[in-house]
Design an enzyme around this catalytic site. Structure first.
Site, mmCIF file in Angstrom:
data_model
loop_
_atom_site.group_PDB
_atom_site.id
_atom_site.type_symbol
_atom_site.label_atom_id
_atom_site.label_comp_id
_atom_site.label_asym_id
_atom_site.label_seq_id
_atom_site.Cartn_x
_atom_site.Cartn_y
_atom_site.Cartn_z
ATOM 1 N N ALA A 1 6.016 62.019 -2.080
ATOM 2 C CA ALA A 1 4.786 61.637 -2.780
ATOM 3 C C ALA A 1 3.737 61.045 -1.852
ATOM 4 C CB ALA A 1 5.102 60.638 -3.894
ATOM 5 N N SER B 1 0.168 47.655 3.097
ATOM 6 C CA SER B 1 1.212 46.670 3.399
ATOM 7 C C SER B 1 0.709 45.254 3.647
ATOM 8 C CB SER B 1 2.039 47.134 4.603
ATOM 9 O OG SER B 1 2.930 48.154 4.214
ATOM 10 N N TYR C 1 11.113 47.855 10.497
ATOM 11 C CA TYR C 1 10.261 47.752 9.311
ATOM 12 C C TYR C 1 10.784 48.648 8.204
ATOM 13 C CZ TYR C 1 5.771 47.126 6.905
ATOM 14 O OH TYR C 1 4.787 46.800 6.012
ATOM 15 N N ASN D 1 9.979 49.289 3.961
ATOM 16 C CA ASN D 1 9.313 48.949 2.710
ATOM 17 C C ASN D 1 10.305 48.613 1.596
ATOM 18 O OD1 ASN D 1 6.330 49.362 3.178
ATOM 19 N ND2 ASN D 1 7.108 51.323 3.913
#
Length: 390
Positions: free
Chosen positions: A154, A90, A193, A195
């Site tokens: 994944a 990140s 947070y 993504n």
């Protein structure tokens, strides 16, 4: 064994007691050696919490120091080196946000633009509304959008990783995972947070420029700064050149495996990049030093909101536009963007003026408790506080 013939003339005379080494020089040498010992001790302390390897670089007015420990590759026994590449996870977000803010400075994007304006119909359904979310809210994680990686096998289990480690994912697929979920809160009302925000930011960069986020990061940041060991890969699963191997058991979901080879599209513009401690130092120094953004956009990047959910790791943390703000124990703050991906942990800290920078990478999962995090934070805090005011 060190003999006089190995010394400089001045050092040799000083060794014989003839007094040509000045007290100031001796004090400087002593301080330098002490700082190096401290950095090495901090790196060793991190590894003792359960990491495989640790590499660190500390740079400031008094020079540059490196420290390493552990193995870059457990199969071959190769020791970690200061120049090894690694997945920065990140920390990629700081690069992506920089590109977006450059576009803002050029008048091509506005922080107040809605997501719907740029990506019609992409954020929709289950209470998600792209009309209500701005570019600013994507960059500072106040959009309320579900974090797609929280529903992504994944990267959450050994079995899931091994099944999909070479799968190519499109940004639309990753955002689609988030759209299966209701938003966590109304846009602009809280901080959390996600993504998903930065996958969307990468998509907006492409829409605004006609080029992928990788191409824009490379053209606008990597090449101008001469970051020769930094890349924004597309689908290539390998880390080119000398690198650190990553290892993980995904929270005990299976045996520890080598996770180095991995199709980075699963992380995309939220975390796909590769770099080194040296290149990240150059990037963050340039960014905070005002070399990548105009003053108005750098000020926007450093305008933060409270990020209380980060308190267990970074007490008092705040978050700007792709940049964290963390309190120092000696007073003041440092800026950062951490990165965590299975097998790789990136930590960094830079002073507000970009003159003091610390970057470290640890491989392996580290401790189940917060002891690895505490040791990593201690290294950064110690290094930055040691040069505060210089």
């Amino acid at each position: 064994m060190l003999t006089i013939r190995h010394l400089t003339a001045a050092a040799a005379l000083a060794a014989l007691g003839l007094g040509l080494a000045t007290p100031a020089a001796s004090a400087t040498d002593s301080a330098t050696k002490s700082r190096q010992r401290t950095l090495q001790q901090s790196v060793d302390a991190i590894q003792k919490t359960g990491t495989v390897a640790v590499v660190a670089q500390s740079t400031g007015p008094d020079g540059r120091r490196y420290a390493t420990t552990g193995l870059a590759d457990t199969a071959t026994g190769r020791p970690a080196r200061a120049t090894d590449k690694f997945r920065i996870a990140s920390s990629t977000k700081a690069f992506v946000s920089t590109v977006m803010l450059q576009l803002v400075g050029e008048g091509r994007v506005s922080l107040d633009d809605s997501v719907e304006h740029w990506l019609p119909g992409v954020v929709d359904g289950n209470g998600n509304d792209g009309n209500a979310i701005t570019v600013r809210q994507l960059l500072n994680h106040t959009s309320g959008l579900f974090n797609y990686t929280a529903d992504f096998p994944a990267i959450s289990s050994v079995a899931g990783f091994e099944a999909d480690r070479y799968t190519t994912w499109t940004p639309q697929q990753l955002v689609g995972i988030a759209m299966r979920h209701q938003p966590d809160f109304a846009p602009g009302t809280q901080w959390e947070y996600s993504n998903t925000n930065y996958i969307l930011a990468g998509m907006i960069i492409q829409k605004a420029t006609g080029h992928t986020w990788q191409q824009e990061v490379t053209r606008r940041v990597i090449r101008p700064l001469g970051l020769r060991d930094t890349s924004a890969p597309d689908t290539s699963a390998r880390i080119p050149g000398q690198h650190l191997h990553g290892y993980s058991d995904f929270g005990g979901s299976g045996p520890v495996i080598d996770v180095t080879d991995f199709n980075p599209t699963a992380a995309g513009s939220a975390g796909a990049m590769i770099s080194t401690t040296g290149d990240l130092t150059r990037f963050f120094s340039a960014l905070l030093g005002g070399k990548l953004l105009r003053p108005a956009q750098l000020a926007e990047m450093k305008t933060t909101v409270r990020a209380a959910s980060l308190d267990p790791v970074w007490p008092g943390a705040r978050y700007g536009l792709g940049l964290m703000e963390i309190p120092l124990t000696c007073g003041g703050v440092y800026y950062s963007h951490a990165g965590d991906l299975m097998g790789y942990t990136t930590r960094d800290g830079v002073s507000a003026d970009g003159r003091r920078t610390v970057v470290l990478e640890a491989t392996g999962d580290g401790a189940r408790d917060l002891s690895t995090e505490v040791a990593q934070n201690a290294l950064i805090d110690t290094e930055l506080c040691a040069t505060a005011g210089k």
